[in-house]
Every structure is written in C-alpha cells, then in structure tokens.
Design a protein around this motif. Structure first.
Motif, PDB file in Angstrom:
ATOM      1  N   PRO A  24     -45.846  36.047  24.056  1.00 46.44           N
ATOM      2  CA  PRO A  24     -45.105  37.002  23.249  1.00 46.44           C
ATOM      3  C   PRO A  24     -44.362  36.135  22.090  1.00 46.44           C
ATOM      4  O   PRO A  24     -43.893  34.981  22.055  1.00 46.44           O
ATOM      5  CB  PRO A  24     -43.942  37.356  24.215  1.00 46.44           C
ATOM      6  CG  PRO A  24     -44.472  37.197  25.534  1.00 46.44           C
ATOM      7  CD  PRO A  24     -45.234  36.071  25.556  1.00 46.44           C
ATOM      8  N   GLY A  25     -44.231  36.856  20.879  1.00 49.89           N
ATOM      9  CA  GLY A  25     -43.593  36.328  19.745  1.00 49.89           C
ATOM     10  C   GLY A  25     -44.753  35.252  18.979  1.00 49.89           C
ATOM     11  O   GLY A  25     -44.135  34.752  17.994  1.00 49.89           O
ATOM     12  N   GLN A  26     -45.815  35.284  19.479  1.00 48.43           N
ATOM     13  CA  GLN A  26     -46.781  34.342  18.749  1.00 48.43           C
ATOM     14  C   GLN A  26     -47.103  34.564  17.556  1.00 48.43           C
ATOM     15  O   GLN A  26     -47.366  35.800  17.307  1.00 48.43           O
ATOM     16  CB  GLN A  26     -48.095  33.934  19.673  1.00 48.43           C
ATOM     17  CG  GLN A  26     -48.955  33.070  19.168  1.00 48.43           C
ATOM     18  CD  GLN A  26     -50.079  33.021  20.306  1.00 48.43           C
ATOM     19  OE1 GLN A  26     -50.518  34.045  20.642  1.00 48.43           O
ATOM     20  NE2 GLN A  26     -50.978  31.953  20.481  1.00 48.43           N
ATOM     21  N   HIS A  27     -47.303  33.889  16.660  1.00 51.89           N
ATOM     22  CA  HIS A  27     -47.856  34.058  15.020  1.00 51.89           C
ATOM     23  C   HIS A  27     -49.166  34.522  15.342  1.00 51.89           C
ATOM     24  O   HIS A  27     -49.881  34.216  16.015  1.00 51.89           O
ATOM     25  CB  HIS A  27     -47.993  32.813  14.324  1.00 51.89           C
ATOM     26  CG  HIS A  27     -47.734  33.082  12.640  1.00 51.89           C
ATOM     27  ND1 HIS A  27     -48.738  33.633  12.240  1.00 51.89           N
ATOM     28  CD2 HIS A  27     -46.879  32.972  11.769  1.00 51.89           C
ATOM     29  CE1 HIS A  27     -48.640  33.830  10.995  1.00 51.89           C
ATOM     30  NE2 HIS A  27     -47.437  33.539  10.706  1.00 51.89           N
ATOM     31  N   SER A  28     -49.453  35.902  14.525  1.00 50.61           N
ATOM     32  CA  SER A  28     -50.559  36.533  14.666  1.00 50.61           C
ATOM     33  C   SER A  28     -51.797  35.738  13.979  1.00 50.61           C
ATOM     34  O   SER A  28     -53.027  36.310  14.462  1.00 50.61           O
ATOM     35  CB  SER A  28     -50.512  37.862  13.674  1.00 50.61           C
ATOM     36  OG  SER A  28     -50.356  37.501  12.078  1.00 50.61           O
ATOM     37  N   TYR A  49     -52.715  35.361  28.992  1.00 50.26           N
ATOM     38  CA  TYR A  49     -51.267  34.912  28.957  1.00 50.26           C
ATOM     39  C   TYR A  49     -51.093  34.243  30.224  1.00 50.26           C
ATOM     40  O   TYR A  49     -51.065  34.674  31.470  1.00 50.26           O
ATOM     41  CB  TYR A  49     -50.766  36.359  29.141  1.00 50.26           C
ATOM     42  CG  TYR A  49     -49.145  36.144  29.424  1.00 50.26           C
ATOM     43  CD1 TYR A  49     -48.101  35.517  28.348  1.00 50.26           C
ATOM     44  CD2 TYR A  49     -48.599  36.472  30.427  1.00 50.26           C
ATOM     45  CE1 TYR A  49     -46.957  35.617  28.774  1.00 50.26           C
ATOM     46  CE2 TYR A  49     -47.230  36.524  30.689  1.00 50.26           C
ATOM     47  CZ  TYR A  49     -46.460  35.878  29.971  1.00 50.26           C
ATOM     48  OH  TYR A  49     -45.045  35.892  30.070  1.00 50.26           O
ATOM     49  N   SER A  82     -45.073  44.597  25.955  1.00 53.07           N
ATOM     50  CA  SER A  82     -44.858  44.232  24.530  1.00 53.07           C
ATOM     51  C   SER A  82     -46.065  43.589  23.787  1.00 53.07           C
ATOM     52  O   SER A  82     -46.601  43.524  22.951  1.00 53.07           O
ATOM     53  CB  SER A  82     -43.787  43.580  24.182  1.00 53.07           C
ATOM     54  OG  SER A  82     -43.635  42.483  24.709  1.00 53.07           O
ATOM     55  N   LEU A  83     -46.455  42.357  24.761  1.00 55.70           N
ATOM     56  CA  LEU A  83     -47.457  41.456  24.312  1.00 55.70           C
ATOM     57  C   LEU A  83     -48.996  42.407  24.319  1.00 55.70           C
ATOM     58  O   LEU A  83     -49.871  42.263  23.271  1.00 55.70           O
ATOM     59  CB  LEU A  83     -47.733  40.326  25.186  1.00 55.70           C
ATOM     60  CG  LEU A  83     -48.773  39.495  24.765  1.00 55.70           C
ATOM     61  CD1 LEU A  83     -48.671  38.918  23.498  1.00 55.70           C
ATOM     62  CD2 LEU A  83     -49.043  38.290  26.059  1.00 55.70           C
ATOM     63  N   THR A  86     -48.819  44.447  21.206  1.00 55.95           N
ATOM     64  CA  THR A  86     -49.047  43.637  19.866  1.00 55.95           C
ATOM     65  C   THR A  86     -50.369  43.187  19.698  1.00 55.95           C
ATOM     66  O   THR A  86     -51.185  43.294  18.552  1.00 55.95           O
ATOM     67  CB  THR A  86     -48.198  42.340  20.087  1.00 55.95           C
ATOM     68  OG1 THR A  86     -46.703  42.641  20.186  1.00 55.95           O
ATOM     69  CG2 THR A  86     -48.445  41.394  18.750  1.00 55.95           C
ATOM     70  N   ARG A 128     -47.229  24.931  17.514  1.00 57.09           N
ATOM     71  CA  ARG A 128     -45.965  25.390  17.600  1.00 57.09           C
ATOM     72  C   ARG A 128     -45.258  25.695  16.351  1.00 57.09           C
ATOM     73  O   ARG A 128     -45.519  24.970  15.488  1.00 57.09           O
ATOM     74  CB  ARG A 128     -45.205  24.321  18.558  1.00 57.09           C
ATOM     75  CG  ARG A 128     -45.459  24.457  19.929  1.00 57.09           C
ATOM     76  CD  ARG A 128     -44.467  23.570  20.772  1.00 57.09           C
ATOM     77  NE  ARG A 128     -45.155  23.422  22.164  1.00 57.09           N
ATOM     78  CZ  ARG A 128     -44.367  23.300  23.056  1.00 57.09           C
ATOM     79  NH1 ARG A 128     -43.374  22.977  23.034  1.00 57.09           N
ATOM     80  NH2 ARG A 128     -45.199  23.187  24.460  1.00 57.09           N
ATOM     81  N   GLU A 129     -44.121  26.561  16.212  1.00 54.15           N
ATOM     82  CA  GLU A 129     -43.463  26.794  14.876  1.00 54.15           C
ATOM     83  C   GLU A 129     -42.587  25.143  14.763  1.00 54.15           C
ATOM     84  O   GLU A 129     -42.417  24.382  15.930  1.00 54.15           O
ATOM     85  CB  GLU A 129     -42.348  27.835  15.228  1.00 54.15           C
ATOM     86  CG  GLU A 129     -43.198  29.174  15.454  1.00 54.15           C
ATOM     87  CD  GLU A 129     -43.428  29.915  14.039  1.00 54.15           C
ATOM     88  OE1 GLU A 129     -43.096  29.506  13.020  1.00 54.15           O
ATOM     89  OE2 GLU A 129     -44.124  30.731  14.127  1.00 54.15           O
ATOM     90  N   LYS A 131     -39.375  24.472  14.831  1.00 49.33           N
ATOM     91  CA  LYS A 131     -38.196  24.579  15.260  1.00 49.33           C
ATOM     92  C   LYS A 131     -37.658  23.608  16.133  1.00 49.33           C
ATOM     93  O   LYS A 131     -38.479  22.923  16.792  1.00 49.33           O
ATOM     94  CB  LYS A 131     -38.166  26.208  15.995  1.00 49.33           C
ATOM     95  CG  LYS A 131     -38.388  27.130  14.839  1.00 49.33           C
ATOM     96  CD  LYS A 131     -38.316  28.457  15.632  1.00 49.33           C
ATOM     97  CE  LYS A 131     -38.643  29.591  14.772  1.00 49.33           C
ATOM     98  NZ  LYS A 131     -38.756  31.123  15.523  1.00 49.33           N
TER      99      LYS A 131
END
Length: 170
Positions: A24-28, A49, A82-83, A86, A128-129, A131
C-alpha cells in the motif's frame, strides 16, 4: 582460415511470470515498469503482497498463515482491498494478464520463496522513498532489494522511485 565461434551456453530465457513486490502507498512506477516488462515479453505478471505481521504456518507462501502477535487479529487479513483497487486501476488498459497473491513473513524471503514456487523469470521491486523513516528502517532492517540481489539466482530489477541525482552530476 576462418575461426569457428565457440558455442554459447543456452540462455535460460524468460518463460516464467514476472513477480513484482507490491505494498500500500507504493509509487505507481514500480508496478507500471513490471507490467510493461511482462507485456513486452508476453508473460504473466504476479503482484505479491508480503504481510510482515503474519508468518507461513506450513512454509508455503499462499498457504495458511498465523499472526506473529497472538493477541492480534485472529487470522491473516490477506491483501488489503485498497491495494487490490489500486492495482486494478494501474493495470487497467494494459495488455497483461495479472494476479495478486498474499505472502506471509519478511518480504525478501517471502518474494524469494514465491519466485521459486512459481518459476518466475525475474523479481521486480522498488527503491524506498527519500524519507527519514525509510532511511531508519533501511539502516535497521536493510532493504528488500539488497536482500534479494545478494541471495537470488534470478534477475532482480530495482526500479528507482524518485532518484536523487545532483544537478552537477554528469
């Protein structure tokens, strides 16, 4: 006099599906690159997943799983809705057959097991992002990509999510 070229060893070729790690939230861009690669090679795309809150009870990736925390949720939840939504949106309109599979346990081990079980041609993961929380997580646990490419005999494609290249870097 002409030289006869030495015979080349047979290349393994890509015949198994492309396995891509998703979360979830992974860059497309990660799924998109894996999908284009699979479509271009005429291969299936398997989105995997890995749920780190459960472990595989019988050692299989898609088999029964139990929560690590016995006081936590009674059963593994599988792939978050949600995943699924997406991924369906990202892959709609692309000419690729795809599926999603829930895995249990540490992502690099779970992906490696699944790749072996399905005869994958390649594993695709993202970086990874940039951050602070991702940096701390990587410092303590290491990255999934690093674990995979050091312990795999399969090709591992690491898709840069948001590369940081200095302006003066040639």
């Amino acid at each position: 006099m002409t030289e006869t070229p030495a015979p080349r060893p047979e290349s393994r070729g890509m015949s198994g599906p492309i396995l891509v790690g998703v979360m979830p939230g992974q860059h497309s861009v990660v799924v998109e690159q894996a999908a284009h690669l699979a479509a271009g090679a005429g291969l299936r795309l398997v989105c995997a997943y890995a749920d780190v809150t459960v472990y595989p009870v019988d050692g299989t990736t898609g088999g029964p799983a139990a929560p690590i925390d016995p006081d936590g949720v009674g059963e593994a939840q599988g792939v978050p809705e949600s995943l699924k939504a997406t991924l369906a949106g990202q892959l709609a309109g692309l000419d690729v057959e795809w599926s999603i599979v829930p895995l249990a346990g540490e992502p690099s081990h779970a992906l490696a097991r699944e790749a072996r079980d399905i005869g994958a041609s390649m594993i695709v993961v993202g970086t990874r992002e940039h951050k602070i929380t991702a940096a701390l997580r990587e410092a303590t646990a290491g990255s999934v990509a690093r674990h995979l490419f050091h312990r795999q005999d399969l090709p591992v494609l690491v898709v840069p999510v948001n590369p940081r290249v200095p302006d003066d870097d040639d």
